[in-house]
Each structure stands twice: as structure tokens, then as C-alpha cells.
Design an enzyme around this catalytic site. Structure first.
Site, PDB file in Angstrom:
ATOM      1  N   TYR A 268       0.843  -1.191   0.000  1.00 45.11           N
ATOM      2  CA  TYR A 268       0.000   0.000   0.000  1.00 45.11           C
ATOM      3  C   TYR A 268       0.882   1.245   0.000  1.00 45.11           C
ATOM      4  CZ  TYR A 268      -2.992   3.720   1.676  1.00 45.11           C
ATOM      5  OH  TYR A 268      -3.648   4.902   1.811  1.00 45.11           O
TER       6      TYR A 268
ATOM      7  N   PRO B 230      -7.050   1.275  -6.289  1.00 47.79           N
ATOM      8  CA  PRO B 230      -7.790   0.140  -5.742  1.00 47.79           C
ATOM      9  C   PRO B 230      -6.877  -0.660  -4.817  1.00 47.79           C
ATOM     10  CG  PRO B 230      -7.157  -0.281  -8.001  1.00 47.79           C
ATOM     11  CD  PRO B 230      -6.716   1.123  -7.670  1.00 47.79           C
ATOM     12  N   THR B 231      -7.387  -0.989  -3.667  1.00 54.45           N
ATOM     13  CA  THR B 231      -6.579  -1.749  -2.710  1.00 54.45           C
ATOM     14  C   THR B 231      -7.419  -2.836  -2.067  1.00 54.45           C
ATOM     15  OG1 THR B 231      -7.185  -0.294  -0.895  1.00 54.45           O
ATOM     16  CG2 THR B 231      -5.201   0.272  -2.123  1.00 54.45           C
ATOM     17  N   ASN B 232      -6.752  -3.818  -1.564  1.00 50.85           N
ATOM     18  CA  ASN B 232      -7.383  -4.834  -0.723  1.00 50.85           C
ATOM     19  C   ASN B 232      -7.058  -4.450   0.709  1.00 50.85           C
ATOM     20  OD1 ASN B 232      -8.317  -6.351  -2.821  1.00 50.85           O
ATOM     21  ND2 ASN B 232      -6.497  -7.615  -2.939  1.00 50.85           N
ATOM     22  N   LEU B 233      -8.079  -4.277   1.505  1.00 47.67           N
ATOM     23  CA  LEU B 233      -7.833  -3.879   2.882  1.00 47.67           C
ATOM     24  C   LEU B 233      -7.373  -5.035   3.754  1.00 47.67           C
ATOM     25  CD1 LEU B 233     -10.787  -1.444   3.545  1.00 47.67           C
ATOM     26  CD2 LEU B 233      -8.389  -0.901   3.184  1.00 47.67           C
TER      27      LEU B 233
ATOM     28  N   HIS C 298      -3.394  -3.019  13.622  1.00 49.43           N
ATOM     29  CA  HIS C 298      -3.977  -1.692  13.445  1.00 49.43           C
ATOM     30  C   HIS C 298      -5.368  -1.679  14.073  1.00 49.43           C
ATOM     31  CE1 HIS C 298      -0.830  -0.123  10.877  1.00 49.43           C
ATOM     32  NE2 HIS C 298      -0.818  -1.276  10.247  1.00 49.43           N
TER      33      HIS C 298
ATOM     34  N   TRP D  45     -12.338   0.254  22.703  1.00 43.65           N
ATOM     35  CA  TRP D  45     -11.365   0.990  23.492  1.00 43.65           C
ATOM     36  C   TRP D  45     -11.248   2.421  23.004  1.00 43.65           C
ATOM     37  CZ3 TRP D  45      -9.592  -2.519  19.773  1.00 43.65           C
ATOM     38  CH2 TRP D  45      -9.606  -3.848  20.150  1.00 43.65           C
TER      39      TRP D  45
END
Length: 90
Positions: A12, A38-41, A54, A77
Site C-alpha cells: 500500500y 484500488p486496494t485490498n484492505l 492496526h 477501546w
């Protein structure tokens, strides 16, 4: 990009580099463009650990586990007063 990249999102970070250059191209050359990335999370090999992942993957895990256990609530939290990271470049 002067330090080592975090393995969970190194691609990324590399893909984002050209996206960050578009405003500079627009200013310098009048290049009228936008960037799409475009990304794959999340996928195989991602870290969903509750203590060292994360925030979003950990929250996804908490919600998934709560659903599996048919829990009526999920503890989230945080103080509710997040502070943004401030870039040294402004």
C-alpha cells in the site's frame, strides 16, 4: 519512504507514492488529473491481533468474535478524543 516499511502494508505504501505526486504535477505542469488506487484492505496474512494490529482489524476481530459468541455488546477501546498525526511537512 526513508525507513523500513511495515510488512503488513508495505505494498500500500509503495502504491501510494505516485498518488502523492499528483498535486505536485498539477501545480508544476498544469496536469489535470486525479488518482485512484484500488486496494485490498484485508486478506490472507493480515494481522488481526487485539494487542498489536492496526485499529480497524482489531475492531473487526472483536465484532466477529462477539457475533460468534452471540454477545449483546462489544467493548470498544479509546477515549473518544483521538489526535491526528501531524506531518513535519505540514
Amino acid at each position: 519512504m526513508t525507513g523500513p516499511l511495515e510488512p503488513t502494508n508495505q505494498w500500500y505504501a509503495i502504491a501510494r507514492s505516485p498518488v502523492s505526486n499528483v498535486p505536485a504535477y498539477r501545480r508544476e505542469f498544469g496536469f489535470d488529473a486525479i488518482s485512484l488506487m484500488p486496494t485490498n484492505l484485508y486478506g490472507p496474512g493480515d494481522n488481526f491481533d487485539l494487542k498489536n494490529s492496526h485499529v480497524l482489524p482489531a475492531l473487526m476481530r472483536k465484532c466477529h468474535e462477539a457475533k460468534q459468541q452471540q454477545a449483546s455488546a462489544v467493548e470498544v477501546w479509546g477515549s473518544g478524543t483521538p489526535r491526528p498525526r501531524i506531518s513535519p511537512r505540514g
